[in-house]
Design an enzyme around this catalytic site. Structure first.
Site, PDB file in Angstrom:
ATOM      1  N   SER A 143       0.814  -1.217   0.000  1.00 27.81           N
ATOM      2  CA  SER A 143       0.000   0.000   0.000  1.00 27.81           C
ATOM      3  C   SER A 143       0.849   1.269   0.000  1.00 27.81           C
ATOM      4  CB  SER A 143      -0.885  -0.010   1.256  1.00 27.81           C
ATOM      5  OG  SER A 143      -1.444   1.256   1.476  1.00 27.81           O
ATOM      6  N   THR A 192      -5.265   2.439  -7.542  1.00 25.54           N
ATOM      7  CA  THR A 192      -6.588   2.220  -6.924  1.00 25.54           C
ATOM      8  C   THR A 192      -7.515   3.373  -7.295  1.00 25.54           C
ATOM      9  OG1 THR A 192      -5.585   0.994  -5.131  1.00 25.54           O
ATOM     10  CG2 THR A 192      -7.793   1.853  -4.733  1.00 25.54           C
TER      11      THR A 192
HETATM   12  C1  LIG Z   1      -7.612  -1.989   6.746  1.00 27.97           C
HETATM   13  C2  LIG Z   1      -7.601  -1.976   5.261  1.00 27.97           C
HETATM   14  C3  LIG Z   1      -6.762  -1.098   4.608  1.00 27.97           C
HETATM   15  C4  LIG Z   1      -6.725  -1.083   3.214  1.00 27.97           C
HETATM   16  N1  LIG Z   1      -5.840  -0.252   2.590  1.00 27.97           N
HETATM   17  C5  LIG Z   1      -5.805  -0.247   1.235  1.00 27.97           C
HETATM   18  C6  LIG Z   1      -4.870   0.584   0.557  1.00 27.97           C
HETATM   19  O1  LIG Z   1      -4.085   1.285   1.176  1.00 27.97           O
HETATM   20  N2  LIG Z   1      -4.891   0.568  -0.804  1.00 27.97           N
HETATM   21  C7  LIG Z   1      -5.772  -0.216  -1.522  1.00 27.97           C
HETATM   22  O2  LIG Z   1      -5.750  -0.186  -2.748  1.00 27.97           O
HETATM   23  N3  LIG Z   1      -6.633  -1.029  -0.888  1.00 27.97           N
HETATM   24  C8  LIG Z   1      -6.662  -1.067   0.454  1.00 27.97           C
HETATM   25  N4  LIG Z   1      -7.528  -1.903   1.084  1.00 27.97           N
HETATM   26  C9  LIG Z   1      -8.376  -2.816   0.289  1.00 27.97           C
HETATM   27  C10 LIG Z   1      -7.652  -4.143   0.046  1.00 27.97           C
HETATM   28  O3  LIG Z   1      -6.563  -3.980  -0.816  1.00 27.97           O
HETATM   29  C11 LIG Z   1      -8.582  -5.195  -0.566  1.00 27.97           C
HETATM   30  O4  LIG Z   1      -9.191  -4.650  -1.702  1.00 27.97           O
HETATM   31  C12 LIG Z   1      -9.650  -5.691   0.414  1.00 27.97           C
HETATM   32  O5  LIG Z   1      -9.152  -5.726   1.727  1.00 27.97           O
HETATM   33  C13 LIG Z   1     -10.116  -7.089   0.017  1.00 27.97           C
HETATM   34  O6  LIG Z   1     -11.163  -7.521   0.812  1.00 27.97           O
HETATM   35  P1  LIG Z   1     -10.966  -8.482   2.100  1.00 27.97           P
HETATM   36  O7  LIG Z   1     -10.388  -7.625   3.172  1.00 27.97           O
HETATM   37  O8  LIG Z   1     -12.349  -8.918   2.396  1.00 27.97           O
HETATM   38  O9  LIG Z   1     -10.049  -9.600   1.710  1.00 27.97           O
HETATM   39  C14 LIG Z   1      -7.566  -1.946   2.479  1.00 27.97           C
HETATM   40  C15 LIG Z   1      -8.396  -2.837   3.148  1.00 27.97           C
HETATM   41  C16 LIG Z   1      -8.413  -2.865   4.526  1.00 27.97           C
HETATM   42  C17 LIG Z   1      -9.293  -3.861   5.225  1.00 27.97           C
END
Ligand SMILES: Cc1cc2nc3c(=O)[nH]c(=O)nc-3n(C[C@H](O)[C@H](O)[C@H](O)COP(=O)(O)O)c2cc1C
Length: 404
Positions: A144, A193
């Protein structure tokens, strides 16, 4: 002692709630039998329960939250119940091979580690623990923009090229600087993203913050995001650019040799536009239910996206994957790989690097059991004939409880 334990103790002691005291005592005893060895954890849901106990409430709130009433978050889980697996028999499944190659990235498993920000909030091992676990198990990792650890250190810990997740800023020069830094660190792709053009309402996070009695201001001081170091912050910097449109793909390709992957696609028309504008890959994602509320589960979005892409570029999907069968269904429907976000962070929060490794072991084991059971010994042998769309969701699980 957590707030939940305190509450249970209160229940057990309360003369007003005599009927509940036996129940509360039982729950307290169960909580007392805390698993101390990651190898004892039997599935991702159990890992989540341990993480809930160990991660400070406000931080767990950040990890767990969806938006508004968490309806999209739940749709991600519920979506899987709409699709059923159709196993074939009497195929030689004595050797199972789960390896994949996506855009030149080789991995021993199709389970990719999604970008999750601020992993220092879950465990001191943070992104280095995640990277070391990914390296130990041969999994691919996406880091990230909001990571708590510098990208150079994470690439070194993973010991192989990772992908850089990018939030384009409101200043193009900063976006270019991050792309150049990621490329110099050895990243082979950038995942832009696009599903958070600005603002979201994370109520579950706010509710859990109320449980946290710590003084947060002593930790949350200054800049804790190394990827943003050295960027031009004059006049304020935002990690989103609401004016961004599809030409951003071409603009990125002018300034980087990394593959450009677009993360956050939910409909076929946008998948087609991504291909048309030169994307090298896409990630079907609703940000783990943290972007637009009352959307479809990502697995339900997949069929029209697979049709629109028509095998021209690889498709990665994430959102709610907690079982080997979930992963199997997405592969059968046309995904090249599957991302997990919260599950490995549950492992990280519960046991650090060892917990991440355990989550990867559990999901790989479940996937391999499914592959063997279905007569599909390789990832490429898993095709559309092995899954069926029942057209409706089944909302109840074991013992009639909701499945999510
Ligand atoms: C706490 C948290 C922080 C996240 N931070 C980012 C991020 O910085 N950039 C991004 O593209 N997606 C981010 N995501 C989304 C994840 O990359 C991913 O799309 C998502 O967690 C997938 O679903 P799942 O948690 O049910 O596996 C984040 C998700 C969570 C739960």
């Amino acid at each position: 002692m957590t707030q939940r334990r305190k509450f249970l103790k209160f229940l057990a002691a309360s003369p007003l709630l005599a009927n509940y005291s036996a129940f509360a005592q039982e729950v307290e005893e169960t909580l007392g039998q805390r698993l101390t060895d990651p190898s004892e954890v039997i599935n991702v849901f159990e890992m989540e329960a341990i993480a809930r106990e160990k991660i400070p409430p406000a931080h767990f709130g950040y990890l767990a939250t969806g938006v508004d009433s968490d309806t999209t978050l739940r749709a991600n889980r519920a979506g899987f119940s709409r699709f059923q697996i159709k196993p074939r028999r009497l195929v030689d499944v004595s050797q199972i091979d789960t390896s994949v190659n996506v855009l030149g990235t080789e991995a021993s498993s199709p389970i990719f580690l999604c970008p999750v920000g601020s992993q220092g909030a879950y465990h001191v091992d943070a992104e280095l623990g995640t990277a070391r676990a990914a390296a130990a198990k041969g999994h691919h990792m996406i880091l990230s923009t909001q990571a708590s650890t510098p990208i150079e250190a994470v690439v070194e810990a993973r010991d192989a090229p990772i992908w850089h997740q990018l939030y384009a800023t409101n200043r193009w020069e900063n976006t270019v600087a991050m792309l150049q830094r990621a490329e110099a660190a050895g990243c082979s792709a950038v995942c832009l993203t696009i599903d958070l053009p600005g603002g979201r309402n994370t109520e579950t996070q706010q509710l859990l913050m109320r449980e946290d009695t710590r003084n947060c201001s002593s930790c949350h001081t200054g800049q804790a995001k190394p990827m943003l170091d050295g960027l031009n912050t004059r006049g304020g910097m935002s990690l989103s650019d609401p004016s961004m449109t599809w030409d951003v793909i071409g603009r990125m390709k002018e300034v980087t040799n990394m593959n450009v992957i677009i993360k956050g696609i939910e409909v076929g028309a946008d998948a087609a536009l991504a291909v048309q504008h030169g994307a090298d890959g896409i990630v079907v994602s609703n940000h783990g239910g943290r972007a637009v509320e009352t959307g479809l589960g990502t697995i339900e979005c997949l069929p029209e996206i697979v049709t629109a892409v028509d095998s021209r570029i690889p498709i990665v999907i994430d959102g709610g994957f907690r079982r080997g069968t979930d992963i199997y269904k997405a592969l059968a429907m046309g995904a090249s790989a599957v991302g997990i976000g919260r599950p490995y962070c549950f492992g990280l929060g519960a046991f650090g690097q060892a917990g991440v490794e355990r989550v990867l072991d559990l999901l790989n084991r479940e996937l391999q059991i499914t592959m063997r059971g279905c007569g599909t010994p390789t990832i490429t042998s898993i095709g559309p004939d092995y899954v069926q769309d029942a057209g409706h969701r089944v909302l109840r699980g074991r013992l009639g409880r909701e499945i999510f």
